[in-house]
Scaffold this motif. Structure first.
Motif, PDB file in Angstrom:
ATOM      1  N   TYR A  86      40.416  22.162  76.882  1.00 34.88           N
ATOM      2  CA  TYR A  86      41.731  22.438  77.461  1.00 34.88           C
ATOM      3  C   TYR A  86      41.606  22.631  78.968  1.00 34.88           C
ATOM      4  N   LEU A  97      48.082  31.844  82.123  1.00 36.43           N
ATOM      5  CA  LEU A  97      47.681  30.452  82.315  1.00 36.43           C
ATOM      6  C   LEU A  97      48.657  29.507  81.642  1.00 36.43           C
ATOM      7  N   PHE A  99      48.400  25.962  79.788  1.00 34.56           N
ATOM      8  CA  PHE A  99      47.396  25.080  79.202  1.00 34.56           C
ATOM      9  C   PHE A  99      47.955  23.680  78.979  1.00 34.56           C
ATOM     10  N   GLY A 100      47.071  22.698  79.086  1.00 40.61           N
ATOM     11  CA  GLY A 100      47.411  21.367  78.633  1.00 40.61           C
ATOM     12  C   GLY A 100      47.344  21.308  77.121  1.00 40.61           C
ATOM     13  N   LYS A 101      47.654  20.144  76.567  1.00 42.36           N
ATOM     14  CA  LYS A 101      47.689  20.027  75.110  1.00 42.36           C
ATOM     15  C   LYS A 101      46.316  19.831  74.499  1.00 42.36           C
ATOM     16  N   GLY A 102      45.316  19.647  75.330  1.00 40.53           N
ATOM     17  CA  GLY A 102      43.963  19.550  74.823  1.00 40.53           C
ATOM     18  C   GLY A 102      43.503  18.139  74.542  1.00 40.53           C
TER      19      GLY A 102
END
Lengths: 109, 112
Positions: A86, A97, A99-102
């Motif tokens: 991530y 934070l 986060f992106g989707k991973g």
């Protein structure tokens, strides 16, 4: 709006191949960026942060403000690198934070 | 070594039940967070707290509330559980801005 984009859901490579996990961000100020990793059956943990400019487990990430990117790279992938990665951006105020989707990295022999 | 613990690894509840998820950290961190982790959606922030008795809504607070009566403990409450709250819930804490967020092992909640 602040946003983190990881365009790849899954990245599959062979052992020994170079790896690049992409991360782009949207942020108006000076961003603080991180990569977190989650190995199978383990908790999420910090891999590296851009302010440290360090290499962890052979991974590096360079902040490119012009391209608003923070791609994670490793020259030679190992099977133990298989995990969920991530990218994360520190919010403008405080410590939370985004986060992106991973991206799931799968390294096979 | 920072320790963030969560009360349950797996939880199964029925629709409409009130659910409590507990998180404890042992490093005197002021900031604590609750996220939910869903495949394809990443981690989304539900609530966070900067200090005892203080709370702030995150990106998806609907259907949740929190409680922070002591510095080391941050509880997530589902007032009336629904099936769309089936998810992995992660708690985290941090010393201050720019530092590492330490995560708990997660609680996998299933609402039937």
């Amino acid at each position: 709006a602040q946003r983190v984009t990881q365009p790849e859901k899954l990245l599959s490579v062979f052992k020994g191949a170079p790896v690049e996990l992409k991360c782009n961000y949207s942020y108006s100020g000076s961003p603080e960026l991180f990569w977190y990793v989650q190995y199978s059956r383990q908790r999420l943990q910090l891999l590296l942060r851009h302010i440290s400019r360090e290499s962890i487990k052979g991974f590096t990430a360079d902040l490119n403000k012009g391209e608003t990117s923070f791609h994670l790279k490793k020259p030679f992938a190992q099977e133990e690198d298989s995990a969920m990665y991530y990218c994360a951006l520190s919010r403008e105020a405080g410590t939370a934070l985004i986060f992106g989707k991973g991206t799931t990295l799968s390294v096979s022999s | 070594d920072v320790k963030v613990t969560q009360s349950s690894r797996y939880l199964v509840k029925r629709t409409g039940e009130k659910v409590f998820l507990e998180c404890v950290q042992d490093m005197d961190h002021e900031n604590m967070f609750w996220y939910r982790q869903d495949p394809g959606l990443g981690l989304r922030l539900i609530y966070f707290s900067y200090d005892v008795k203080m709370k702030e809504k995150g990106d998806i607070p609907e259907g949740y509330s929190v409680s922070r009566e002591k510095k080391e403990r941050f509880s997530l409450i589902l007032e009336s559980a629904s099936t769309n709250q089936t998810s992995m819930y992660l708690c985290a804490s941090i010393l201050g801005q720019g530092n590492e967020q330490y995560f708990g092992p997660g609680t996998r909640l299933t609402v039937t």
